[in-house]
Write a protein that holds these residues in place. Structure first.
Motif, PDB file in Angstrom:
ATOM      1  N   VAL A  91       0.884  -1.168   0.000  1.00  0.00           N
ATOM      2  CA  VAL A  91       0.000   0.000   0.000  1.00  0.00           C
ATOM      3  C   VAL A  91       0.919   1.215   0.000  1.00  0.00           C
ATOM      4  N   ASN A  92       0.873   1.983  -1.089  1.00  0.00           N
ATOM      5  CA  ASN A  92       1.864   3.034  -1.283  1.00  0.00           C
ATOM      6  C   ASN A  92       1.396   4.414  -0.845  1.00  0.00           C
ATOM      7  N   LEU A  93       1.857   4.812   0.335  1.00  0.00           N
ATOM      8  CA  LEU A  93       1.559   6.180   0.796  1.00  0.00           C
ATOM      9  C   LEU A  93       2.862   6.989   0.786  1.00  0.00           C
ATOM     10  N   GLY A  94       3.805   6.557  -0.033  1.00  0.00           N
ATOM     11  CA  GLY A  94       5.130   7.171  -0.067  1.00  0.00           C
ATOM     12  C   GLY A  94       5.212   8.374  -0.992  1.00  0.00           C
ATOM     13  N   GLN A  95       5.547   8.102  -2.264  1.00  0.00           N
ATOM     14  CA  GLN A  95       5.723   9.189  -3.218  1.00  0.00           C
ATOM     15  C   GLN A  95       4.430   9.986  -3.387  1.00  0.00           C
ATOM     16  N   GLY A  96       4.577  11.288  -3.584  1.00  0.00           N
ATOM     17  CA  GLY A  96       3.409  12.157  -3.611  1.00  0.00           C
ATOM     18  C   GLY A  96       2.700  12.230  -4.940  1.00  0.00           C
ATOM     19  N   PHE A  97       1.871  11.259  -5.241  1.00  0.00           N
ATOM     20  CA  PHE A  97       1.032  11.345  -6.427  1.00  0.00           C
ATOM     21  C   PHE A  97      -0.322  10.751  -6.090  1.00  0.00           C
ATOM     22  N   PRO A  98      -1.376  11.273  -6.739  1.00  0.00           N
ATOM     23  CA  PRO A  98      -2.715  10.750  -6.471  1.00  0.00           C
ATOM     24  C   PRO A  98      -2.900   9.402  -7.147  1.00  0.00           C
ATOM     25  N   LYS A 107       3.917  -4.187   4.541  1.00  0.00           N
ATOM     26  CA  LYS A 107       3.409  -3.899   3.186  1.00  0.00           C
ATOM     27  C   LYS A 107       2.774  -2.512   3.118  1.00  0.00           C
ATOM     28  N   LEU A 108       3.425  -1.581   3.825  1.00  0.00           N
ATOM     29  CA  LEU A 108       2.939  -0.207   3.790  1.00  0.00           C
ATOM     30  C   LEU A 108       4.152   0.682   3.506  1.00  0.00           C
ATOM     31  N   ALA A 109       4.042   1.558   2.493  1.00  0.00           N
ATOM     32  CA  ALA A 109       5.185   2.390   2.131  1.00  0.00           C
ATOM     33  C   ALA A 109       4.970   3.839   2.547  1.00  0.00           C
ATOM     34  N   ALA A 110       6.047   4.437   3.031  1.00  0.00           N
ATOM     35  CA  ALA A 110       6.056   5.855   3.384  1.00  0.00           C
ATOM     36  C   ALA A 110       7.409   6.384   2.915  1.00  0.00           C
ATOM     37  N   ILE A 111       7.728   7.614   3.293  1.00  0.00           N
ATOM     38  CA  ILE A 111       9.039   8.163   2.950  1.00  0.00           C
ATOM     39  C   ILE A 111       9.694   8.649   4.256  1.00  0.00           C
ATOM     40  N   PRO A 112      10.957   8.346   4.466  1.00  0.00           N
ATOM     41  CA  PRO A 112      11.630   8.782   5.697  1.00  0.00           C
ATOM     42  C   PRO A 112      11.869  10.292   5.672  1.00  0.00           C
ATOM     43  N   LYS A 136      19.421  15.519  11.453  1.00  0.00           N
ATOM     44  CA  LYS A 136      18.906  14.159  11.329  1.00  0.00           C
ATOM     45  C   LYS A 136      18.356  13.635  12.652  1.00  0.00           C
ATOM     46  N   LYS A 137      19.086  13.882  13.730  1.00  0.00           N
ATOM     47  CA  LYS A 137      18.639  13.347  15.030  1.00  0.00           C
ATOM     48  C   LYS A 137      17.273  13.912  15.409  1.00  0.00           C
ATOM     49  N   GLN A 138      17.041  15.156  15.057  1.00  0.00           N
ATOM     50  CA  GLN A 138      15.785  15.818  15.407  1.00  0.00           C
ATOM     51  C   GLN A 138      14.600  15.205  14.665  1.00  0.00           C
ATOM     52  N   PHE A 139      14.840  14.670  13.463  1.00  0.00           N
ATOM     53  CA  PHE A 139      13.733  14.233  12.616  1.00  0.00           C
ATOM     54  C   PHE A 139      13.670  12.735  12.370  1.00  0.00           C
ATOM     55  N   GLU A 140      14.592  11.963  12.935  1.00  0.00           N
ATOM     56  CA  GLU A 140      14.671  10.571  12.486  1.00  0.00           C
ATOM     57  C   GLU A 140      13.580   9.644  13.015  1.00  0.00           C
ATOM     58  N   LYS A 141      12.679  10.154  13.847  1.00  0.00           N
ATOM     59  CA  LYS A 141      11.565   9.313  14.273  1.00  0.00           C
ATOM     60  C   LYS A 141      10.293   9.622  13.487  1.00  0.00           C
ATOM     61  N   TYR A 142      10.425  10.440  12.444  1.00  0.00           N
ATOM     62  CA  TYR A 142       9.248  10.809  11.658  1.00  0.00           C
ATOM     63  C   TYR A 142       9.269  10.142  10.287  1.00  0.00           C
ATOM     64  N   ILE A 143       8.070   9.750   9.854  1.00  0.00           N
ATOM     65  CA  ILE A 143       7.926   9.280   8.472  1.00  0.00           C
ATOM     66  C   ILE A 143       6.830  10.123   7.822  1.00  0.00           C
ATOM     67  N   ARG A 144       6.863  10.169   6.490  1.00  0.00           N
ATOM     68  CA  ARG A 144       5.897  10.995   5.764  1.00  0.00           C
ATOM     69  C   ARG A 144       4.912  10.118   5.001  1.00  0.00           C
ATOM     70  N   LEU A 145       3.631  10.416   5.183  1.00  0.00           N
ATOM     71  CA  LEU A 145       2.586   9.666   4.482  1.00  0.00           C
ATOM     72  C   LEU A 145       1.810  10.605   3.561  1.00  0.00           C
ATOM     73  N   CYS A 146       1.465  10.103   2.380  1.00  0.00           N
ATOM     74  CA  CYS A 146       0.707  10.887   1.406  1.00  0.00           C
ATOM     75  C   CYS A 146      -0.761  10.482   1.496  1.00  0.00           C
ATOM     76  N   PHE A 147      -1.676  11.477   1.597  1.00  0.00           N
ATOM     77  CA  PHE A 147      -3.087  11.104   1.727  1.00  0.00           C
ATOM     78  C   PHE A 147      -3.957  11.447   0.520  1.00  0.00           C
ATOM     79  N   ILE A 148      -3.340  11.830  -0.591  1.00  0.00           N
ATOM     80  CA  ILE A 148      -4.171  12.081  -1.784  1.00  0.00           C
ATOM     81  C   ILE A 148      -4.382  10.742  -2.495  1.00  0.00           C
ATOM     82  N   LYS A 149      -5.106   9.884  -1.807  1.00  0.00           N
ATOM     83  CA  LYS A 149      -5.310   8.517  -2.272  1.00  0.00           C
ATOM     84  C   LYS A 149      -6.797   8.199  -2.206  1.00  0.00           C
ATOM     85  N   GLN A 150      -7.192   7.265  -3.057  1.00  0.00           N
ATOM     86  CA  GLN A 150      -8.615   6.913  -3.042  1.00  0.00           C
ATOM     87  C   GLN A 150      -8.960   6.153  -1.761  1.00  0.00           C
ATOM     88  N   ASP A 151     -10.272   6.092  -1.473  1.00  0.00           N
ATOM     89  CA  ASP A 151     -10.737   5.493  -0.220  1.00  0.00           C
ATOM     90  C   ASP A 151     -10.232   4.072  -0.030  1.00  0.00           C
TER      91      ASP A 151
END
Lengths: 405, 416
Positions: free
Chosen positions: A43-50, A359-364, A374-389
């Motif tokens: 399930v790809n919530l990584g790269q930013g595309f709809p 089986k879930l993709a995000a971007i570090p 890096k130390k300040q942000f390394e516990k965060y991941i980025r998820l894209c929500f322009i995805k269909q239901d």
């Protein structure tokens, strides 16, 4: 003997290695993660595309344009006439000023191409460019390729809030000011994404005080700002790779020169179709049917949905005020990744592990910051929500089952 | 970057504007005014009605179906396995492929040999990369009296002169075959001379082959990358726009061995990131069709040159009748013609220091309503004066355009 000479030449170490300008620029987060996420079971919530279709009138406009002979041949280098005209109308309304379609607009290969034209056109060897972290990852390599030095300043999180939104991340005014004054000889450029008006005003004041160019816009900033935008993000057609830069003639002239010497012109039928899309929505601006508002409304719902299921899974999200992405703090999951021995930040390992095991993709998120942050942000991941239901349903299901093996 | 660079190609902008202002019959710019072939338009329509992926990002270095067919198609031609993911890069037109090649391979102080006349963007691109251009001219060899119409094949390089341009600072040589503006199609022996020098001096070759399918009179396009020792040191550049008569699609590619391509990819990543998905899908389908039909009469790569062959003949005879001396091109989109014998007094027209061909082009556009391009823009500043008696015509135009040009030329010849 001739054959032997050729063979020897091939064995000999060629003196042809890479040029200095690309030194150290070979790593790229997208190249690394897109192939991992391409597995259809992920399930790809990584790269930013709809994964939602673009508006049908936009697709139709392209099919129409491609059926006209002239539209399959070269158009005006700095931008197809009907497109720059439509852009000057839409943005003229947004900026409340007359925008000259021929002198103050440049159409480029995506927003990316505009960033490149701006860097190459306005940034000189030895300049410094201030970039706010986290930043879209291409800014730093582009600054370096232009021979300049990136100066980074992180957004910092206000402590003690229960529900965090992107508004809780702020720029320290003194810290920002210090980035301007360290090398007064050099011109500096500031690179930013949408911030609150007070913050933008603070940035603007610093830019004016230090005679700095800025890559965002605010009243009073026209003469020193290049604004970059994207058809791909505006109309949910990232694969069209069309964008534009808007700014004053004395700056735009340099971007146009870069364009003439790198790409020369953008594809005609795509430009014609975007022109039609803009024309259509220009007439609807301010009304609910306008895609610029209807898309935002649709995405707000998806944003809230994603924030809710992340919270339920124990991962505190940073609720975004804008854009297509949500950062989430994975610290509470306490995921042990000590078996992953690569020398990488925690979030890189976490995302790779998550793609493989869940089986879930995000971007570090450390892809979007410099070494020192890096130390300040390394516990965060980025998820894209322009995805269909159905995509969001699948993501929710994965998160619900997280604790189960 | 742009501080050092003057806004170039002002000649192009000026002449294009002049042609538009005078509603001239435009044989100046190099693009077809007829439609791309039906199958390629169909391919785009199909791509557009494909799934959502057709409108979203694809693979950065080239859409997989496209790089696969390019590797297969050109692999068959050069007789080697080309790796679609390592050896091929899809770019925003051949123009961007050239940009990536120069930025990736040329360092401050490198010398790059340009063979004149050359497509004018090579020079500023080399300079942008910090390189220095060194020029060597193709020259018409002495023809035996009465041996027929001059041909682009008569224009040759002197091997001694060429060899003298190579030195330890030489990084690359740029060749363009079939050539713009001359139409020369380099023969194997000529490419071998260049290849020998490249191998001996460990020099790279950037081979601009955008017009590769357009050869006439039985001339064959030869890829310098296929010569011994050249694959590793040649970047071959191609164009979907010229291949499928759809210049407005702005898709091209660079093909070379992986150790060159990995550097071009970095430039691409930092400048454009990727090319549009749907057009790449359509071009892939176009190549798949051509792969199956290659060498047969149904192949577009046979039909297009056959159609252009006639147009070329027709234009040459009209130019001759009007007192210009055409040089019959062996390939490409263009024909140059010598204006020395033209009976028109331009002495009051020319502005100070303007090359003769510039003056003539302006006069022809304004007074006769026929737009062309001066050939001296394809030369280095040092050699411009020597080659200012030629103008360039594009014959890749529909019959009505060529007929209109013919009318103008015939009327003009009647007044002489």
């Amino acid at each position: 003997l001739m054959h032997l000479c050729f063979v020897l030449q091939n064995i000999m170490t060629s003196r042809h290695t890479h040029t200095k300008r690309i030194e150290g620029l070979d790593k790229n987060v997208w190249v690394a993660f897109t192939s991992l996420a391409a597995d259809p079971s992920v399930v790809n919530l990584g790269q930013g595309f709809p994964d939602i279709p673009p508006p049908s009138y936009v697709k139709e406009a392209l099919a129409q344009a491609a059926s006209v002979d002239k539209m399959n041949q070269y158009t005006r280098g700095f931008g197809h006439p009907s497109l720059v005209k439509a852009l000057s109308q839409v943005y003229g309304k947004v900026y409340e000023r007359q925008i000259d379609p021929l002198k103050e607009i440049l159409v480029t290969v995506g927003g990316y191409g505009s960033l490149f034209s701006t860097m190459q056109g306005l940034v000189e060897d030895g300049d410094e460019v201030i970039i706010i972290e986290p930043f879209f990852d291409c800014y730093v390599p582009m600054v370096r390729m232009a021979g300049a030095k990136p100066v980074l300043i992180p957004l910092r999180l206000k402590s003690g809030k229960k529900t965090v939104t992107s508004a809780d991340w702020f720029l320290d005014p003194d810290e920002l000011s210090s980035k301007f004054s360290s090398k007064t000889k050099r011109r500096k450029h500031l690179h930013t994404t949408g911030r609150t008006s007070d913050e933008l005003q603070m940035i603007a004041d610093l830019c004016i005080k230090h005679d700095t160019l800025c890559f965002t816009t605010l009243p009073g900033m026209w003469d020193r700002t290049i604004t970059i935008s994207s058809a791909g993000k505006t109309f949910s057609v990232t694969g069209w790779k069309l964008g534009w830069s808007i700014g004053p003639e004395h700056l735009m002239r340099h971007l146009q020169t870069v364009m003439q010497n790198t790409i020369y012109t953008c594809p005609t039928p795509l430009q014609e179709a975007v022109a039609q899309g803009l024309q259509h929505n220009f007439e609807l601006m301010g009304q609910p049917e306008c895609y610029f508002s209807s898309l935002a409304e649709e995405l707000e719902g998806k944003r809230d949905r994603m924030a809710a299921f992340l919270q339920e899974a124990g991962m505190p999200p940073v609720i975004p005020e804008g854009g297509y992405f949500m950062l989430v703090d994975v610290t509470p999951l306490n995921q042990d990744l000590s078996h992953m021995v690569q020398d990488e930040a925690y979030d890189y390992k976490f995302v790779k592990w998550m793609i493989k095991e869940k089986k879930l993709a995000a971007i570090p998120v450390t892809a979007f910051v410099g070494e020192e942050s890096k130390k300040q942000f390394e516990k965060y991941i980025r998820l894209c929500f322009i995805k269909q239901d159905s995509t969001l349903d699948a993501a929710e299901a994965i998160l619900k089952n997280w604790r189960k093996i | 970057m742009s501080r050092q660079l003057q806004a170039r190609r002002t000649a192009w902008l000026e002449f294009t504007q002049l042609a538009a202002d005078h509603r001239a019959v435009n044989l100046g710019q190099g693009f077809p005014d007829f439609s791309p072939p039906t199958f390629i338009q169909e391919a785009l329509r199909e791509a557009l009605s494909g799934g959502y992926q057709m409108h979203q990002y694809t693979r950065v270095f080239g859409h997989p179906p496209l790089v696969r067919i390019l590797a297969k198609f050109f692999g068959r031609i050069v007789g080697r396995e080309i790796d679609p993911f390592e050896d091929v890069l899809v770019t925003a037109g051949a123009y961007q492929a050239l940009f990536c090649a120069f930025q990736a391979l040329i360092e401050e102080g490198d010398e790059v040999i340009l063979v004149e006349p050359f497509f004018d963007c090579y020079q500023p691109m080399v300079e942008l990369a910090g390189g220095k251009t060194v020029h060597v001219s193709l020259r018409p060899s002495q023809k035996v009296e009465g041996s027929g119409v001059p041909s682009s094949g008569d224009w040759v390089l002197s091997p001694e002169e060429l060899a003298s341009k190579f030195n330890p600072r030489t990084k690359a040589i740029v060749i363009n075959t079939p050539n713009n503006p001359l139409g020369k199609v380099y023969k194997t022996e000529e490419l071998q001379v260049i290849a020998d020098l490249c191998v001996r001096h460990d020099v790279l070759c950037i081979s601009d082959e955008v017009y590769e399918w357009l050869t006439y009179d039985g001339n064959k396009h030869v890829k310098i990358a296929s010569l011994p020792g050249m694959w590793e040191r040649t970047v071959t550049i191609g164009s979907a726009g010229k291949t499928f008569s759809a210049t407005g699609w702005k898709l091209g590619w660079a093909i070379s061995s992986v150790h060159n391509m990995k550097n071009l990819k970095i430039i691409h990543l930092g400048s454009v990131y990727q090319c549009p998905t749907a057009t790449q899908e359509a071009v892939a389908r176009g190549f798949e069709r051509e792969y199956e039909l290659f060498g047969t009469p149904e192949s577009y790569f046979q039909q297009l040159p056959a159609m252009l062959h006639q147009k070329r003949e027709k234009l040459a005879s009209c130019l001759g009748a009007a007192g210009l001396q055409p040089v019959m091109p062996e390939g490409g989109y263009f024909m140059i013609a010598d204006i020395s014998s033209v009976k028109v007094d331009l002495s009051d027209q020319s502005t100070e220091d303007e090359p003769k061909d510039f003056t003539f082009v302006k006069w022809l556009t304004k007074e006769k309503g026929l737009a062309t391009m001066p050939v001296s823009t394809f030369y280095s500043p040092e050699h411009r004066r020597e080659f200012s008696q030629y103008v360039r015509f594009c014959f890749v135009k529909e019959d009505s355009t060529l007929n209109a040009a013919e009318d103008i030329l015939r009327k003009w010849s009647q007044t002489q």
